[in-house]
Design an enzyme around this catalytic site. Sequence first.
Site, PDB file in Angstrom:
ATOM      1  N   GLU A 256     -20.570  -1.703 -37.453  1.00 37.44           N
ATOM      2  CA  GLU A 256     -21.274  -2.205 -38.625  1.00 37.44           C
ATOM      3  C   GLU A 256     -22.847  -2.335 -38.516  1.00 37.44           C
ATOM      4  O   GLU A 256     -24.049  -1.505 -39.407  1.00 37.44           O
ATOM      5  CB  GLU A 256     -20.337  -3.951 -38.899  1.00 37.44           C
ATOM      6  N   GLY A 400      -0.110  -6.641 -41.867  1.00 40.62           N
ATOM      7  CA  GLY A 400       0.819  -8.099 -41.159  1.00 40.62           C
ATOM      8  C   GLY A 400       0.938  -6.776 -39.559  1.00 40.62           C
ATOM      9  O   GLY A 400       1.394  -7.950 -38.912  1.00 40.62           O
ATOM     10  N   ARG A 438       0.880 -15.269 -27.033  1.00 40.23           N
ATOM     11  CA  ARG A 438       2.600 -14.717 -27.476  1.00 40.23           C
ATOM     12  C   ARG A 438       2.339 -14.586 -25.607  1.00 40.23           C
ATOM     13  O   ARG A 438       3.663 -15.004 -25.307  1.00 40.23           O
ATOM     14  CB  ARG A 438       2.022 -13.068 -26.729  1.00 40.23           C
TER      15      ARG A 438
END
Length: 474
Positions: A256, A400, A438
Amino acid sequence: MSEVINTSTQRPAGILPDRAQPHNHKIEQAVLAAMLREPQSCVDIVVSLIGNSSENFYSAAHRDIFQAAIELNAAGTAPDLLSVAQKLRSMNKLEAVGGEIYLAELFSAIATTVNIESWCKILLNLSMLRRMINACSGALVKCYDNDVEPVKLVEEIETDIYNIRNVGQPDVIKDLKFLIKEEFKTLMEIRNHEVKVGIPTGYAQVDEFTGGLKPGEMFVLAARPSIGKTSLALNIIANVAYRGEQNFPVAFFSLEMTDRQITRRLLCTEAQISERLFWDGSFKDSDLPRLTSAAANISKAKLFIDPTGGITISELRAKARRLKSEHDIQLIVIDYLQLMHADSRVDGRQQEVAEISGGIKKLAKDLQIPILVLAQLNREIDKNASANARPKLAHLRESGAIEQDADIVCFLHRNRDDSKNLADGASTEAEWIIEKNRNGQTGMVKLLFYPSRMEFVAAAPMSEQFAPGSAPAQ
């Protein structure tokens, strides 16, 4: 006996057909002789240095002898002269390698095994050269195929070269009984604060949740536009690359911003000077020492910036591997995921983002370094009636798969309106929300954002309800 029968040239078609590939017959004999003379010690040394692939030998006869020795060793039998001869006889290859006469000659090829390690290194280097010749000649032939896709061919070549670099590396498949001892020791070192789990982000409260940026993990930092995710990423880079007690080489892929914009942002943040001072002409000479000091501090960092827009996953992989090889980078930062492209055409943007996300996770595991990935949130959160609505995993834009692939997913949240018309040097509140972890707990850390210098700093100590060890966020 000079060159034994059944010697393979291992030569690919179409390149230097009359020239033998790099090899050293005497070195191959020396390695095999060491294994036959002192199998109890030398076989393990050879396997640890060059692996158990017989393809590291140029001579087909030597490959058969090596394979017989490896199979005997795996079966619990010491591969000495007699057992190797019997094994080759059972394989109907004893006469092909030169018979017992050549094995006896091989046994007498060295006087001592003291140089076994150096012989293995020479053998491995020559094997790598032959693999390079095969890979390059194969790529050359494919280049003449009119139906070949150049991008995929480049990816294949890069993968081949990368695999060649790993020739002789230990097998990645490991028995749990060998891992238990190592991990128990590691846990005790962590407990005694002798080692750090991961690279510290510079935000201690966040590191208490996550253990820092850990090798092989994909760490996603997501936010809505103009919340400051690039600024926070640059703050983390600064903490990792040149502000910490131990500094680490970092690669920053900015899709960007330009490299000059990034450098300017880092300079001004480090000097705690607003960029606006340069644009409106209000920069004072009294501020120059701070800017000079910041430049001197940053220039010591090993920070590599790639401003390529729309980079593909294969381009990222190639550049990251090169940076890892040449500069041993310990962290990769990508700004941001949705600006990347897949290597080939896919059906739909969700599938493309899934391919990119999976590629990033695989790269982190392959290089065994953490990858911090910035991501954009979708506009569903803006439709919420509350202006201060907090982001959730469902707000990750376009796929997802990002949530599934990431080891840690964090959100940067603040009310954009709070920073409007804010006085120079003033701050506004922000939140670092750990929504998925996690291997640990979730929660939230309070930050203060200083828009004038584009910097996030830790706020006062967190309240007990947000402390690590609390129940995961629902």
